[in-house]
Design a protein around this motif. Structure first.
Motif, mmCIF file in Angstrom:
data_model
loop_
_atom_site.group_PDB
_atom_site.id
_atom_site.type_symbol
_atom_site.label_atom_id
_atom_site.label_comp_id
_atom_site.label_asym_id
_atom_site.label_seq_id
_atom_site.Cartn_x
_atom_site.Cartn_y
_atom_site.Cartn_z
ATOM 1 N N VAL A 1 70.634 61.177 58.655
ATOM 2 C CA VAL A 1 71.844 61.410 57.862
ATOM 3 C C VAL A 1 71.893 60.427 56.701
ATOM 4 O O VAL A 1 71.687 59.221 56.869
ATOM 5 N N VAL B 1 74.187 58.578 54.181
ATOM 6 C CA VAL B 1 75.581 58.151 54.230
ATOM 7 C C VAL B 1 75.995 57.670 52.842
ATOM 8 O O VAL B 1 75.419 56.711 52.316
ATOM 9 N N SER C 1 70.840 65.687 57.002
ATOM 10 C CA SER C 1 72.248 65.956 56.727
ATOM 11 C C SER C 1 72.794 64.860 55.828
ATOM 12 O O SER C 1 72.142 63.839 55.598
ATOM 13 N N LEU D 1 76.563 62.707 54.917
ATOM 14 C CA LEU D 1 77.964 62.389 55.229
ATOM 15 C C LEU D 1 78.511 61.569 54.078
ATOM 16 O O LEU D 1 77.975 60.500 53.768
ATOM 17 N N VAL E 1 78.973 66.489 56.225
ATOM 18 C CA VAL E 1 80.289 66.035 56.671
ATOM 19 C C VAL E 1 80.989 65.487 55.433
ATOM 20 O O VAL E 1 80.536 64.503 54.835
ATOM 21 N N VAL F 1 81.540 65.918 64.033
ATOM 22 C CA VAL F 1 80.578 65.225 63.193
ATOM 23 C C VAL F 1 79.239 65.106 63.912
ATOM 24 O O VAL F 1 78.178 65.460 63.378
ATOM 25 N N LEU G 1 75.654 66.875 62.906
ATOM 26 C CA LEU G 1 74.542 66.031 62.457
ATOM 27 C C LEU G 1 73.342 66.137 63.402
ATOM 28 O O LEU G 1 72.185 66.083 62.962
#
Length: 280
Positions: free
Chosen positions: A26, A28, A90, A92, A115, A272, A276
């Motif tokens: 992920v 971020v 993914s 976020l 997300v 979430v 993910l």
């Protein structure tokens, strides 16, 4: 939760991996008020994800503000995650970071899930200067393949209503500007209907920064099947279980309370992790 291994990334980033390994990564993305993602990356890594936090403006060779940021910056984050073994990719993001993450889902087909915390459904103009040091005239926040993306203009004559605590709530600025330029606002919509990624949309009804609840519902309507998590009394900065309260602002009103922001994050957390990890 598992132990983690942390690695500094050139340019002010951090890569945090579970000691047990993972195939889910992920990216971020922080919002406009600060580049800190380290604690959130640690939390996600303890939940079994390879988490990469990057600095995407204000660093060496980057625009000092959120102005014409190449969205390829975030695709390169995906490249790095793949290089350390992530197969499911993914993103976020919070606030402006959510805006970038949503665009990534449209433009980079590797995006499996997004997300979006306190999202916008449209591209807004720059916040701060570009590489030329100028903030005005307003330009797009983002570019793709060297071309700026369409953006919804902001009314430069808007003035916030005074608050007793002296803080400034910007939400009215965005709502007023959207109503003032409806055609350009519609043209700046982030076309999530073209994306294949799963969407988890998280919004607080008391968001003082911009109208994230209405934006989250607009995104859901364009992408039926998206997960929408709302809490009426929460503000702009939801926090997940285990995260510390956000630092109080001395000039901006983000809305919500620590308790309600935590409740929103707690309600969103299972959705979430499911998105993910790809356990839908």
């Amino acid at each position: 939760m598992t132990g983690v291994v942390e690695e500094e990334i050139p340019g002010g980033g951090v890569l945090v991996r579970p000691e047990t390994g993972s195939r889910a990564g992920v990216l971020v993305l922080h919002g406009s008020y600060g580049p800190g993602t380290r604690e959130r990356c640690r939390l996600l890594a303890r939940a079994g994800l390879i988490a990469l936090g990057i600095r995407w403006y204000g660093g060496e060779g980057q625009p000092p503000g959120i102005c014409e940021i190449p969205l390829e910056t975030f695709s390169r984050g995906f490249d790095l995650l793949q290089s350390v073994g992530a197969e499911r990719l993914s993103a976020l993001g919070l606030s402006k970071g959510a805006e970038a993450a949503l665009w990534l889902s449209v433009l980079d087909p590797r995006t499996a899930a997004v997300v979006a915390l306190s999202p916008t459904s449209v591209t807004w103009p720059n916040l701060g200067p570009g590489t030329d040091g100028r903030s005005l005239p307003r330009r797009s926040s983002w570019t793709w393949r060297g071309e700026p993306l369409p953006f919804a203009p902001l009314d430069e004559n808007w003035e916030p209503a005074p608050r007793e605590d002296g803080l400034v709530a910007l939400r009215g600025w965005y709502e007023h500007s959207a109503a003032l330029h409806p055609d350009r606002h519609a043209a700046a919509a982030i076309p999530v209907e073209k994306a294949a990624a799963e969407l988890v949309l998280v919004a607080g009804g008391d968001d003082g920064t911009w109208p994230s609840p209405a934006s989250a519902r607009a995104l859901r309507d364009r992408r039926p099947g998206s997960v929408l998590v709302e809490r009426r009394a929460a503000g702009h900065r939801p926090r997940f279980p285990g995260e510390a309260p956000a630092t109080p602002s001395t000039h901006l009103h983000y809305g919500g309370t620590d308790a309600d922001d935590a409740a929103l994050g707690e309600a969103a957390w299972p959705h979430v992790l499911k998105a993910l990890h790809g356990k839908g």
